[in-house]
Design a protein around this motif. Structure first.
Motif, short mmCIF file in Angstrom:
data_model
loop_
_atom_site.label_atom_id
_atom_site.label_comp_id
_atom_site.label_asym_id
_atom_site.label_seq_id
_atom_site.Cartn_x
_atom_site.Cartn_y
_atom_site.Cartn_z
N ASN A 148 0.82 -1.21 0.00
CA ASN A 148 0.00 0.00 0.00
C ASN A 148 0.86 1.26 0.00
OD1 ASN A 148 -1.99 1.54 2.60
ND2 ASN A 148 -2.07 1.96 0.44
N VAL A 149 0.85 2.00 -1.12
CA VAL A 149 1.55 3.27 -1.20
C VAL A 149 0.68 4.41 -1.72
CG1 VAL A 149 3.84 2.25 -1.45
CG2 VAL A 149 2.49 2.77 -3.49
N PHE A 150 -0.45 4.08 -2.36
CA PHE A 150 -1.32 5.11 -2.95
C PHE A 150 -2.73 4.91 -2.48
CE2 PHE A 150 -4.25 6.64 -6.15
CZ PHE A 150 -3.78 7.91 -6.36
N PRO A 151 -3.46 5.92 -2.19
CA PRO A 151 -3.07 7.34 -2.18
C PRO A 151 -2.32 7.74 -0.92
CG PRO A 151 -5.40 7.17 -1.72
CD PRO A 151 -4.90 5.77 -1.96
N ILE A 152 -2.42 6.92 0.13
CA ILE A 152 -1.69 7.19 1.38
C ILE A 152 -1.09 5.86 1.85
CG2 ILE A 152 -1.92 7.88 3.80
CD1 ILE A 152 -4.40 9.54 2.91
N ALA A 153 0.16 5.87 2.20
CA ALA A 153 0.83 4.64 2.65
C ALA A 153 0.50 4.35 4.11
CB ALA A 153 2.33 4.78 2.45
N ASP A 154 -0.74 3.94 4.35
CA ASP A 154 -1.18 3.69 5.73
C ASP A 154 -1.38 2.20 6.04
OD1 ASP A 154 -3.38 3.49 4.12
OD2 ASP A 154 -4.59 4.97 5.19
N GLY A 155 -1.02 1.33 5.09
CA GLY A 155 -1.00 -0.10 5.35
C GLY A 155 -2.34 -0.78 5.55
N ASP A 156 -3.41 -0.23 4.97
CA ASP A 156 -4.72 -0.84 5.17
C ASP A 156 -5.49 -1.13 3.88
OD1 ASP A 156 -5.40 1.73 4.42
OD2 ASP A 156 -6.60 2.16 6.19
N THR A 157 -4.81 -1.07 2.76
CA THR A 157 -5.49 -1.25 1.48
C THR A 157 -6.20 -2.61 1.39
OG1 THR A 157 -4.19 0.29 0.19
CG2 THR A 157 -5.10 -1.56 -1.01
N GLY A 158 -5.51 -3.68 1.69
CA GLY A 158 -6.12 -5.01 1.61
C GLY A 158 -7.31 -5.16 2.54
N ALA A 159 -7.15 -4.68 3.75
CA ALA A 159 -8.24 -4.77 4.73
C ALA A 159 -9.45 -3.97 4.26
CB ALA A 159 -7.76 -4.27 6.10
N ASN A 160 -9.21 -2.78 3.73
CA ASN A 160 -10.32 -1.95 3.28
C ASN A 160 -11.02 -2.52 2.04
OD1 ASN A 160 -10.02 -0.13 5.36
ND2 ASN A 160 -8.76 1.28 4.18
N MET A 161 -10.25 -3.12 1.15
CA MET A 161 -10.85 -3.74 -0.03
C MET A 161 -11.71 -4.94 0.39
SD MET A 161 -7.64 -3.46 -2.65
CE MET A 161 -8.45 -4.06 -4.12
N LYS A 162 -11.22 -5.71 1.35
CA LYS A 162 -11.98 -6.86 1.83
C LYS A 162 -13.29 -6.41 2.48
CE LYS A 162 -11.75 -10.94 4.75
NZ LYS A 162 -10.94 -11.76 5.65
N VAL A 163 -13.22 -5.38 3.32
CA VAL A 163 -14.43 -4.85 3.97
C VAL A 163 -15.41 -4.34 2.92
CG1 VAL A 163 -15.29 -2.96 5.41
CG2 VAL A 163 -13.35 -4.31 6.17
N CYS A 164 -14.90 -3.66 1.91
CA CYS A 164 -15.76 -3.09 0.85
C CYS A 164 -16.56 -4.17 0.14
CB CYS A 164 -14.89 -2.33 -0.15
SG CYS A 164 -15.79 -1.62 -1.54
N LEU A 165 -15.96 -5.34 -0.06
CA LEU A 165 -16.59 -6.38 -0.86
C LEU A 165 -17.31 -7.47 -0.06
CD1 LEU A 165 -13.88 -6.86 -3.61
CD2 LEU A 165 -16.09 -5.72 -3.84
N LYS A 166 -16.99 -7.61 1.21
CA LYS A 166 -17.51 -8.75 1.98
C LYS A 166 -19.03 -8.85 1.97
CE LYS A 166 -17.23 -10.97 6.49
NZ LYS A 166 -16.64 -10.92 7.82
N LEU A 167 -19.72 -7.85 2.45
CA LEU A 167 -21.19 -7.91 2.50
C LEU A 167 -21.82 -7.83 1.12
CD1 LEU A 167 -21.92 -5.84 5.73
CD2 LEU A 167 -22.03 -8.32 5.41
N PRO A 168 -21.33 -6.98 0.22
CA PRO A 168 -21.92 -6.96 -1.12
C PRO A 168 -21.84 -8.31 -1.85
CG PRO A 168 -20.70 -4.96 -0.76
CD PRO A 168 -20.40 -5.86 0.40
N VAL A 169 -20.73 -9.01 -1.72
CA VAL A 169 -20.61 -10.32 -2.37
C VAL A 169 -21.53 -11.32 -1.68
CG1 VAL A 169 -19.04 -12.24 -2.86
CG2 VAL A 169 -18.32 -9.89 -3.30
N ARG A 170 -21.58 -11.29 -0.37
CA ARG A 170 -22.52 -12.16 0.36
C ARG A 170 -23.95 -11.90 -0.11
NH1 ARG A 170 -25.07 -11.08 6.03
NH2 ARG A 170 -25.86 -9.53 4.61
N ASN A 171 -24.30 -10.63 -0.27
CA ASN A 171 -25.66 -10.28 -0.69
C ASN A 171 -25.97 -10.78 -2.10
OD1 ASN A 171 -26.18 -9.13 1.77
ND2 ASN A 171 -25.80 -7.03 1.07
#
Length: 131
Positions: free
Chosen positions: A37-60
């Motif tokens: 994770n370097v863009f847009p901010i190197a805060d080390g949470d890209t994978g976690a945020n992508m997983k959260v974004c998709l978890k419930l929508p894919v389940r639905n």
């Protein structure tokens, strides 16, 4: 079991299976995505945020299945907007909103693989222009 070579059209069910597969892959790579994770901010949470974004929508998608790609992609787009978290989740959600717009513009209940690929490429182009 259907192989990729046998799929000639992308309907709501095929789209759902693509999303399930993609979610499984992202879920298995969360730590790697966080590290790179370097863009847009190197805060080390890209994978976690992508997983959260998709978890419930894919389940639905699995809970409310449709053979109609217009319904499936629209439902996913609405759900990811509600679940996008952080910069990467927000950016990912807007990709799926753009994809839904592209699919809806064709006004078809299923797409050829080439039509779906064109929709993906167009959504990607919109995202490049936005970022």
């Amino acid at each position: 079991l259907t192989t990729a070579a046998e799929i000639t059209e992308v309907d709501g069910w095929v789209f759902t299976m693509l999303m399930v597969s993609g979610f499984a892959k992202i879920s298995s790579k969360v730590n790697e995505l966080n590290i790179i994770n370097v863009f847009p901010i190197a805060d080390g949470d890209t994978g976690a945020n992508m997983k959260v974004c998709l978890k419930l929508p894919v389940r639905n998608l699995l809970l409310d299945t449709s053979d109609n790609i217009l319904i499936a992609v629209s439902n996913l787009a609405a759900d990811v907007l509600l679940n996008g978290q952080g910069n990467s989740g927000t950016i990912l959600s807007h990709f799926f909103v753009s994809l839904a717009e592209e699919v809806r513009s064709l006004k078809k209940t299923s797409l050829t693989v080439d039509e779906f690929a064109t929709c993906l490429a167009s959504a990607g182009t919109k995202m490049d222009a936005a970022v």
